[in-house]
Design a protein around this motif. Structure first.
Motif, PDB file in Angstrom:
ATOM      1  N   GLY A 222       0.800  -1.214   0.000  1.00 50.29           N
ATOM      2  CA  GLY A 222       0.000   0.000   0.000  1.00 50.29           C
ATOM      3  C   GLY A 222       0.835   1.266   0.000  1.00 50.29           C
ATOM      4  O   GLY A 222       0.325   2.334  -0.376  1.00 50.29           O
ATOM      5  N   ARG A 223       2.116   1.160   0.397  1.00 53.06           N
ATOM      6  CA  ARG A 223       2.954   2.363   0.416  1.00 53.06           C
ATOM      7  C   ARG A 223       3.357   2.796  -0.997  1.00 53.06           C
ATOM      8  O   ARG A 223       3.159   3.966  -1.357  1.00 53.06           O
ATOM      9  N   PRO A 224       3.882   1.911  -1.848  1.00 51.01           N
ATOM     10  CA  PRO A 224       4.184   2.350  -3.217  1.00 51.01           C
ATOM     11  C   PRO A 224       2.937   2.427  -4.100  1.00 51.01           C
ATOM     12  O   PRO A 224       2.993   2.988  -5.196  1.00 51.01           O
ATOM     13  N   LEU A 225       1.828   1.831  -3.654  1.00 50.78           N
ATOM     14  CA  LEU A 225       0.593   1.825  -4.448  1.00 50.78           C
ATOM     15  C   LEU A 225      -0.550   2.363  -3.587  1.00 50.78           C
ATOM     16  O   LEU A 225      -1.528   1.657  -3.319  1.00 50.78           O
ATOM     17  N   PRO A 226      -0.484   3.613  -3.150  1.00 42.73           N
ATOM     18  CA  PRO A 226      -1.487   4.131  -2.203  1.00 42.73           C
ATOM     19  C   PRO A 226      -2.900   4.156  -2.766  1.00 42.73           C
ATOM     20  O   PRO A 226      -3.868   4.055  -2.014  1.00 42.73           O
ATOM     21  N   GLY A 227      -3.025   4.267  -4.078  1.00 40.34           N
ATOM     22  CA  GLY A 227      -4.359   4.296  -4.661  1.00 40.34           C
ATOM     23  C   GLY A 227      -5.086   2.967  -4.565  1.00 40.34           C
ATOM     24  O   GLY A 227      -6.308   2.914  -4.764  1.00 40.34           O
ATOM     25  N   HIS A 228      -4.364   1.910  -4.279  1.00 39.99           N
ATOM     26  CA  HIS A 228      -4.975   0.573  -4.186  1.00 39.99           C
ATOM     27  C   HIS A 228      -4.856  -0.010  -2.777  1.00 39.99           C
ATOM     28  O   HIS A 228      -5.081  -1.214  -2.588  1.00 39.99           O
ATOM     29  N   ALA A 229      -4.485   0.807  -1.792  1.00 40.04           N
ATOM     30  CA  ALA A 229      -4.242   0.300  -0.441  1.00 40.04           C
ATOM     31  C   ALA A 229      -5.488  -0.366   0.148  1.00 40.04           C
ATOM     32  O   ALA A 229      -5.405  -1.447   0.748  1.00 40.04           O
ATOM     33  N   ASP A 230      -6.648   0.269  -0.026  1.00 38.78           N
ATOM     34  CA  ASP A 230      -7.884  -0.311   0.534  1.00 38.78           C
ATOM     35  C   ASP A 230      -8.220  -1.636  -0.131  1.00 38.78           C
ATOM     36  O   ASP A 230      -8.630  -2.599   0.547  1.00 38.78           O
ATOM     37  N   ARG A 231      -8.074  -1.701  -1.448  1.00 37.36           N
ATOM     38  CA  ARG A 231      -8.395  -2.946  -2.158  1.00 37.36           C
ATOM     39  C   ARG A 231      -7.403  -4.038  -1.792  1.00 37.36           C
ATOM     40  O   ARG A 231      -7.764  -5.229  -1.727  1.00 37.36           O
ATOM     41  N   LEU A 232      -6.152  -3.675  -1.560  1.00 35.04           N
ATOM     42  CA  LEU A 232      -5.158  -4.668  -1.142  1.00 35.04           C
ATOM     43  C   LEU A 232      -5.510  -5.238   0.238  1.00 35.04           C
ATOM     44  O   LEU A 232      -5.407  -6.457   0.464  1.00 35.04           O
TER      45      LEU A 232
END
Length: 229
Positions: free
Chosen positions: A171-181
């Motif tokens: 979620g840190r390098p991909l913050p836009g997908h943190a919730d889905r992750l």
């Protein structure tokens, strides 16, 4: 029984050899009667120990029922109505809440066998999905997501990583997908450790997330330190 010589006696109506009645002292008569009644022939039809215990139990249950019915408006009929209402409430709660689920336990490793590539995990996931084995499909698609992030150096390869840890780190390098992750990690834990059952919708969400992550460029400032080296 009659009094004679200051003590009670028992009279046998037929003496020895058909002679006159015989008076026997009370204690001797009692002992003779006890010996006579101890003969097993008198106890052949006695209930067994188990039967006596069951009889006491059912007598106790009957007394409880009688006490409850006496305290309930309407007597036994009122008690039956109350019992039916309670059963109906239990059935309604069971239908509304469903079968109790075991608590979800997280902490297990995402990977549990030989190392495979993200492409291999995706192929396995699609095979399970085609056969409608949704639990296995969800598991393999989550493994494909984590392996893909490792292959892209967005996660450092680390044995024993849990799904929750992978989601938090990615979620840190991909913050836009943190919730889905995080949601994907929960779905993986639910079917792997929580005893729950996945469905097609669960798998489709992970499949779409996997495809979106492949097209997403990471925020380099949030990349895992040393992962690219």
């Amino acid at each position: 029984m009659s009094g004679a010589g200051g003590f009670m006696t028992a009279r046998l109506l037929n003496g020895p050899s058909g002679g006159p009645p015989v008076d026997i002292p009370r204690d001797a008569a009692r002992e003779a009667a006890r010996r006579e009644l101890s003969d097993p022939a008198y106890h052949q039809n006695d209930p067994s120990l188990l039967q006596r215990a069951l009889n006491k139990f059912w007598n106790w249950v009957g007394s409880l029922f009688d006490s409850a019915s006496g305290a309930t408006p309407g007597g036994p009929l009122g008690l039956i109505v109350i019992a039916l209402v309670v059963l109906a409430l239990i059935a309604a709660l069971w239908w509304r809440l469903g079968t109790p689920q075991r608590p979800v336990l997280s902490g297990g490793s995402v990977f549990d066998d030989r190392p495979r590539s993200a492409g291999e995990h995706r192929a396995a996931a699609e095979t399970h999905a085609t056969a409608h084995r949704w639990n296995e499909a969800v598991q393999e698609r989550m493994r494909a997501i984590v392996r893909s992030l490792e292959e892209r150096a967005l996660l450092d390869p680390r044995p024993g990583r849990t799904a929750d840890e992978a989601a938090a780190e990615a979620g840190r390098p991909l913050p836009g997908h943190a919730d889905r992750l995080r949601a994907a990690a929960r779905a993986f834990d639910d079917v792997t450790y929580g005893g729950r059952t996945a469905d097609e919708a669960s798998y489709v969400r992970l499949r779409d997330l996997d495809k979106d992550l492949e097209r997403t460029k990471p925020a380099l400032s949030g990349a895992v330190p040393g992962a690219a080296g």
